[in-house]
Design an enzyme around this catalytic site. Structure first.
Site, PDB file in Angstrom:
ATOM      1  CB  CYS A   1      45.053  40.360  36.943  1.00  0.00           C
ATOM      2  SG  CYS A   1      44.644  41.683  35.775  1.00  0.00           S
TER       3      CYS A   1
ATOM      4  CB  CYS B   1      37.479  40.508  32.527  1.00  0.00           C
ATOM      5  SG  CYS B   1      37.389  41.803  33.790  1.00  0.00           S
TER       6      CYS B   1
ATOM      7  CG  ASP C   1      39.425  42.663  30.298  1.00  0.00           C
ATOM      8  OD1 ASP C   1      38.861  43.081  31.324  1.00  0.00           O
ATOM      9  OD2 ASP C   1      40.643  42.413  30.258  1.00  0.00           O
TER      10      ASP C   1
ATOM     11  CB  THR D   1      36.363  42.814  37.438  1.00  0.00           C
ATOM     12  OG1 THR D   1      37.535  43.030  38.231  1.00  0.00           O
ATOM     13  CG2 THR D   1      35.278  43.777  37.881  1.00  0.00           C
TER      14      THR D   1
ATOM     15  CG  HIS E   1      45.418  43.413  32.200  1.00  0.00           C
ATOM     16  ND1 HIS E   1      44.089  43.192  32.492  1.00  0.00           N
ATOM     17  CD2 HIS E   1      45.459  44.600  31.531  1.00  0.00           C
ATOM     18  CE1 HIS E   1      43.362  44.204  32.020  1.00  0.00           C
ATOM     19  NE2 HIS E   1      44.171  45.075  31.439  1.00  0.00           N
TER      20      HIS E   1
ATOM     21  N   GLY F   1      37.737  47.068  38.099  1.00  0.00           N
ATOM     22  CA  GLY F   1      37.862  46.473  39.430  1.00  0.00           C
ATOM     23  C   GLY F   1      37.350  47.338  40.567  1.00  0.00           C
TER      24      GLY F   1
END
Length: 255
Positions: free
Chosen positions: A177, A70, A7, A72, A179, A40
């Protein structure tokens, strides 16, 4: 057994921590890319090249499984990674938990980065998995970046803003996301009581273990080692990782 997780930033921590809880003997290679973050907004070809380079370095260090925790990286480079590594190495991507959220809730909000919220990718996932539920996208401006910096004040402000823009009737929130689960408790506290949260970290970890168990090879136990690559260089998790339970579980944080 060495599992590599890739990531741009701390979004790999939740899935990595689940792997540590579920199978602590696994050796993990955690690849972050602070030099190139965030991924992103970058062009697709740039992301593909970055992810493929990181994948190759992971293979060079003995990785036998590749995980892209991740969104993206998964939507942009997953097929390219599978082509690079060949059929003998499992590659596990990440998809926001829209399907289970829609199955449990009549109205759902997807919290994601601005780029993901505006993407064709998310629109296609909603069309495929909403299953009659009312789904709205909520862009969480700056939240992932604040998490990477360990800036709690900025993260809480981004959460408050997203919560204020989430419709009152929403029954479930998908953390779109990787995160965001690092601040799961703070997000719950910002939402009305009873709103369910959905994220993909545990599901991705369990799918990784299923793929490992399905390999028709003798798998060494491993030592539970955690190795960190920082934009391709041997390093350690940034101090900001220590602000989160997942980071503390993994260790490998420099003083």
């Amino acid at each position: 057994m060495i599992v590599a997780l890739i990531d741009s930033g701390l979004g790999l921590l939740p899935t990595s921590a689940w792997l540590r809880r579920l199978r602590p003997e696994l050796d993990l290679v955690l690849s972050l890319d602070p030099d190139g973050a965030p991924w992103g907004p970058k062009p697709a070809e740039w992301v593909i090249e970055r992810v493929l380079g990181t994948t190759q370095r992971s293979l060079d260090r003995g990785a036998q499984v590749i995980v892209l925790p991740c969104n993206t990286a998964s939507v942009t480079a997953l097929d390219h990674v599978r082509e690079l590594v060949g059929p003998g190495i499992p590659v596990i991507g990440t998809v926001p938990a829209i399907k289970p959220a829609a199955a449990a809730c009549d109205s759902v909000a997807i919290w994601a980065t601005a780029a993901t919220t505006a993407s064709r990718y998310q629109a296609d996932l909603i069309a495929q998995f909403a299953d009659g539920s009312d789904v709205v996208g909520v862009a969480c401006h700056g939240l992932a970046d604040a998490i990477d910096r360990g800036d709690r004040a900025a993260a809480l402000a981004a959460i408050a803003s997203a919560a204020a823009r989430t419709p009152d009737a929403v029954q479930g929130v998908v953390l779109g996301c990787t995160h965001y689960p690092l601040l799961r408790d703070e997000i719950v506290a910002a939402l009305p009581a009873g709103v369910q949260l959905f994220d993909s970290a545990e599901a991705v970890a369990r799918q990784t273990l299923r793929r490992i168990d399905a390999l028709e090879i003798e798998i060494p136990a491993g030592s539970g080692k955690v190795e960190v690559l920082v934009s391709g260089r041997p390093g350690s998790l940034p101090p900001s990782a220590e602000a989160f339970d997942a980071g503390r579980i993994l260790g490998a944080i420099r003083a």
